[in-house]
Design a protein around this motif. Structure first.
Motif, PDB file in Angstrom:
ATOM      1  N   GLN A  12     -58.954 102.545  60.656  1.00 28.29           N
ATOM      2  CA  GLN A  12     -60.409 102.450  60.745  1.00 28.29           C
ATOM      3  C   GLN A  12     -60.967 103.392  61.813  1.00 28.29           C
ATOM      4  OE1 GLN A  12     -62.202 100.650  58.556  1.00 28.29           O
ATOM      5  NE2 GLN A  12     -60.256 100.131  57.581  1.00 28.29           N
ATOM      6  N   ILE A  13     -60.245 103.539  62.915  1.00 30.36           N
ATOM      7  CA  ILE A  13     -60.678 104.390  64.026  1.00 30.36           C
ATOM      8  C   ILE A  13     -60.307 105.854  63.783  1.00 30.36           C
ATOM      9  CG2 ILE A  13     -60.297 104.887  66.489  1.00 30.36           C
ATOM     10  CD1 ILE A  13     -59.836 101.839  66.824  1.00 30.36           C
ATOM     11  N   ASN A  14     -59.151 106.070  63.188  1.00 39.06           N
ATOM     12  CA  ASN A  14     -58.563 107.404  63.070  1.00 39.06           C
ATOM     13  C   ASN A  14     -58.073 107.636  61.634  1.00 39.06           C
ATOM     14  OD1 ASN A  14     -57.419 109.869  63.741  1.00 39.06           O
ATOM     15  ND2 ASN A  14     -55.617 108.975  64.696  1.00 39.06           N
ATOM     16  N   PRO A  15     -58.983 107.729  60.667  1.00 41.56           N
ATOM     17  CA  PRO A  15     -58.553 107.811  59.267  1.00 41.56           C
ATOM     18  C   PRO A  15     -57.768 109.068  58.907  1.00 41.56           C
ATOM     19  CG  PRO A  15     -60.918 108.195  59.459  1.00 41.56           C
ATOM     20  CD  PRO A  15     -60.431 107.763  60.812  1.00 41.56           C
ATOM     21  N   ASP A  16     -57.887 110.126  59.694  1.00 44.75           N
ATOM     22  CA  ASP A  16     -57.214 111.383  59.355  1.00 44.75           C
ATOM     23  C   ASP A  16     -55.785 111.484  59.881  1.00 44.75           C
ATOM     24  OD1 ASP A  16     -59.451 112.524  57.961  1.00 44.75           O
ATOM     25  OD2 ASP A  16     -60.383 112.850  59.916  1.00 44.75           O
ATOM     26  N   PHE A  17     -55.503 110.893  61.033  1.00 41.80           N
ATOM     27  CA  PHE A  17     -54.211 111.113  61.689  1.00 41.80           C
ATOM     28  C   PHE A  17     -53.465 109.830  62.055  1.00 41.80           C
ATOM     29  CE2 PHE A  17     -57.289 114.417  63.231  1.00 41.80           C
ATOM     30  CZ  PHE A  17     -56.857 115.444  62.390  1.00 41.80           C
ATOM     31  N   ASN A  51     -51.392 107.865  60.733  1.00 38.40           N
ATOM     32  CA  ASN A  51     -49.978 107.701  60.377  1.00 38.40           C
ATOM     33  C   ASN A  51     -49.162 108.986  60.566  1.00 38.40           C
ATOM     34  OD1 ASN A  51     -51.085 109.114  58.208  1.00 38.40           O
ATOM     35  ND2 ASN A  51     -49.957 107.964  56.658  1.00 38.40           N
ATOM     36  N   TRP A  52     -49.715 109.947  61.281  1.00 35.99           N
ATOM     37  CA  TRP A  52     -48.981 111.163  61.604  1.00 35.99           C
ATOM     38  C   TRP A  52     -48.020 110.895  62.754  1.00 35.99           C
ATOM     39  CZ3 TRP A  52     -51.736 116.505  61.566  1.00 35.99           C
ATOM     40  CH2 TRP A  52     -52.443 116.680  60.374  1.00 35.99           C
ATOM     41  N   ASN A  53     -47.075 111.791  62.974  1.00 36.54           N
ATOM     42  CA  ASN A  53     -46.297 111.809  64.206  1.00 36.54           C
ATOM     43  C   ASN A  53     -47.280 112.186  65.301  1.00 36.54           C
ATOM     44  OD1 ASN A  53     -43.301 111.642  63.349  1.00 36.54           O
ATOM     45  ND2 ASN A  53     -44.214 113.124  61.930  1.00 36.54           N
ATOM     46  N   ARG A  54     -47.446 111.291  66.285  1.00 33.45           N
ATOM     47  CA  ARG A  54     -48.446 111.506  67.328  1.00 33.45           C
ATOM     48  C   ARG A  54     -47.750 111.571  68.680  1.00 33.45           C
ATOM     49  NH1 ARG A  54     -50.606 106.743  67.081  1.00 33.45           N
ATOM     50  NH2 ARG A  54     -49.116 106.141  65.500  1.00 33.45           N
ATOM     51  N   ILE A  55     -48.045 112.624  69.418  1.00 37.62           N
ATOM     52  CA  ILE A  55     -47.378 112.886  70.698  1.00 37.62           C
ATOM     53  C   ILE A  55     -48.431 113.056  71.773  1.00 37.62           C
ATOM     54  CG2 ILE A  55     -45.881 114.476  71.954  1.00 37.62           C
ATOM     55  CD1 ILE A  55     -45.811 114.513  68.194  1.00 37.62           C
ATOM     56  N   PHE A  56     -48.263 112.335  72.879  1.00 37.54           N
ATOM     57  CA  PHE A  56     -49.137 112.440  74.043  1.00 37.54           C
ATOM     58  C   PHE A  56     -48.299 113.007  75.178  1.00 37.54           C
ATOM     59  CE2 PHE A  56     -50.737 110.857  78.068  1.00 37.54           C
ATOM     60  CZ  PHE A  56     -52.105 111.018  77.969  1.00 37.54           C
ATOM     61  N   VAL A  57     -48.638 114.216  75.637  1.00 40.83           N
ATOM     62  CA  VAL A  57     -47.886 114.863  76.712  1.00 40.83           C
ATOM     63  C   VAL A  57     -48.630 114.647  78.026  1.00 40.83           C
ATOM     64  CG1 VAL A  57     -46.834 117.000  77.548  1.00 40.83           C
ATOM     65  CG2 VAL A  57     -47.087 116.619  75.084  1.00 40.83           C
ATOM     66  N   PRO A  93     -49.049 107.886  83.611  1.00 38.16           N
ATOM     67  CA  PRO A  93     -49.826 106.763  83.082  1.00 38.16           C
ATOM     68  C   PRO A  93     -49.242 106.240  81.783  1.00 38.16           C
ATOM     69  CG  PRO A  93     -50.922 108.826  82.589  1.00 38.16           C
ATOM     70  CD  PRO A  93     -49.733 109.158  83.461  1.00 38.16           C
ATOM     71  N   PHE A  94     -49.229 104.920  81.651  1.00 36.57           N
ATOM     72  CA  PHE A  94     -48.887 104.360  80.353  1.00 36.57           C
ATOM     73  C   PHE A  94     -50.078 104.629  79.460  1.00 36.57           C
ATOM     74  CE2 PHE A  94     -49.248 101.048  77.171  1.00 36.57           C
ATOM     75  CZ  PHE A  94     -48.042 101.206  76.524  1.00 36.57           C
ATOM     76  N   THR A  95     -49.830 105.054  78.273  1.00 32.75           N
ATOM     77  CA  THR A  95     -50.957 105.332  77.392  1.00 32.75           C
ATOM     78  C   THR A  95     -50.838 104.513  76.133  1.00 32.75           C
ATOM     79  OG1 THR A  95     -52.236 107.046  76.313  1.00 32.75           O
ATOM     80  CG2 THR A  95     -49.888 107.309  76.221  1.00 32.75           C
ATOM     81  N   LYS A  96     -51.932 103.933  75.759  1.00 31.38           N
ATOM     82  CA  LYS A  96     -51.988 103.390  74.410  1.00 31.38           C
ATOM     83  C   LYS A  96     -52.559 104.508  73.571  1.00 31.38           C
ATOM     84  CE  LYS A  96     -56.496 101.305  74.830  1.00 31.38           C
ATOM     85  NZ  LYS A  96     -57.325 100.200  74.660  1.00 31.38           N
ATOM     86  N   PHE A  97     -52.076 104.655  72.400  1.00 28.05           N
ATOM     87  CA  PHE A  97     -52.585 105.707  71.538  1.00 28.05           C
ATOM     88  C   PHE A  97     -53.983 105.304  71.076  1.00 28.05           C
ATOM     89  CE2 PHE A  97     -48.111 106.601  71.566  1.00 28.05           C
ATOM     90  CZ  PHE A  97     -48.053 107.974  71.491  1.00 28.05           C
ATOM     91  N   SER A  98     -54.971 106.108  71.458  1.00 30.76           N
ATOM     92  CA  SER A  98     -56.354 105.798  71.114  1.00 30.76           C
ATOM     93  C   SER A  98     -57.051 107.052  70.605  1.00 30.76           C
ATOM     94  CB  SER A  98     -57.093 105.219  72.329  1.00 30.76           C
ATOM     95  OG  SER A  98     -57.119 106.156  73.379  1.00 30.76           O
ATOM     96  N   GLU A  99     -58.253 106.855  70.106  1.00 26.48           N
ATOM     97  CA  GLU A  99     -59.089 107.928  69.589  1.00 26.48           C
ATOM     98  C   GLU A  99     -58.321 108.784  68.581  1.00 26.48           C
ATOM     99  OE1 GLU A  99     -60.274 109.491  73.323  1.00 26.48           O
ATOM    100  OE2 GLU A  99     -61.663 107.864  73.697  1.00 26.48           O
TER     101      GLU A  99
END
Length: 166
Positions: free
Chosen positions: A65-70, A72-78, A52-58
């Motif tokens: 505004q949606i994700n104040p903690d993470f 701007n982190w390196n975010r990986i969806f496996v 699946p193509f994923t948009k980074f969400s949650e």
């Protein structure tokens, strides 16, 4: 499970999040028997051909505004395509299409690739997942931490990874 190459989505961190890593394992249940597993070969849960193509969400959203903690982190969806919570390292070649359960190798290869991208010298690393990915988070947590001895803080966050069979 069809032998197609595994994959993941990566969004590089920025600013004060550049040395922080959030690795998220997609869920998707387990198959109950050979027929059930073979029926998933033409779906995203059984083949990277349908990943699946994923948009980074949650928790992976880049929106502050949606994700104040993470955000701007390196975010990986496996992507999840082994039906064994990233634990398997075997194959089944009976009647019908051959099934390959290589989740353990997939998990290790993803971590190896992220270590090469700098995860091993990060400030923070979180392993997280939902459903079967949440179970994988629980089961891989200690090994994940062991592979990151120079990271300041390593945490694991399972979302719905414990199941009762009725």
């Amino acid at each position: 499970m069809d032998g197609s190459p595994a994959g993941y989505y990566y969004s590089a961190g920025s600013g004060d999040g550049a040395k922080n890593w959030l690795l998220f394992l997609m869920g998707g249940g387990w198959c109950d028997n050979v027929d059930d597993c073979q029926s998933k070969l033409n779906q995203s849960f059984g083949s990277s051909k349908f990943m699946p193509f994923t948009k980074f969400s949650e928790i992976l959203s880049p929106d502050r505004q949606i994700n104040p903690d993470f955000y701007n982190w390196n975010r990986i969806f496996v992507a999840y395509c082994d039906q064994s919570s990233f634990l398997g390292d075997t194959e089944f070649d009976g009647q019908g299409p051959k099934l390959q359960f290589r989740g353990s190798r997939i998990f290790d290869a993803v971590v190896d690739d992220l270590l090469a991208k700098g995860m091993g010298v990060g400030e923070n690393a979180i392993l997280s997942g939902i459903s079967a990915g949440g179970l994988a988070t629980i089961l891989h947590c200690d090994g994940f931490r062991a592979r990151l001895p120079d990271v300041g803080r390593v945490k694991c966050l399972s979302d719905g990874g414990f199941f009762f069979r009725g």
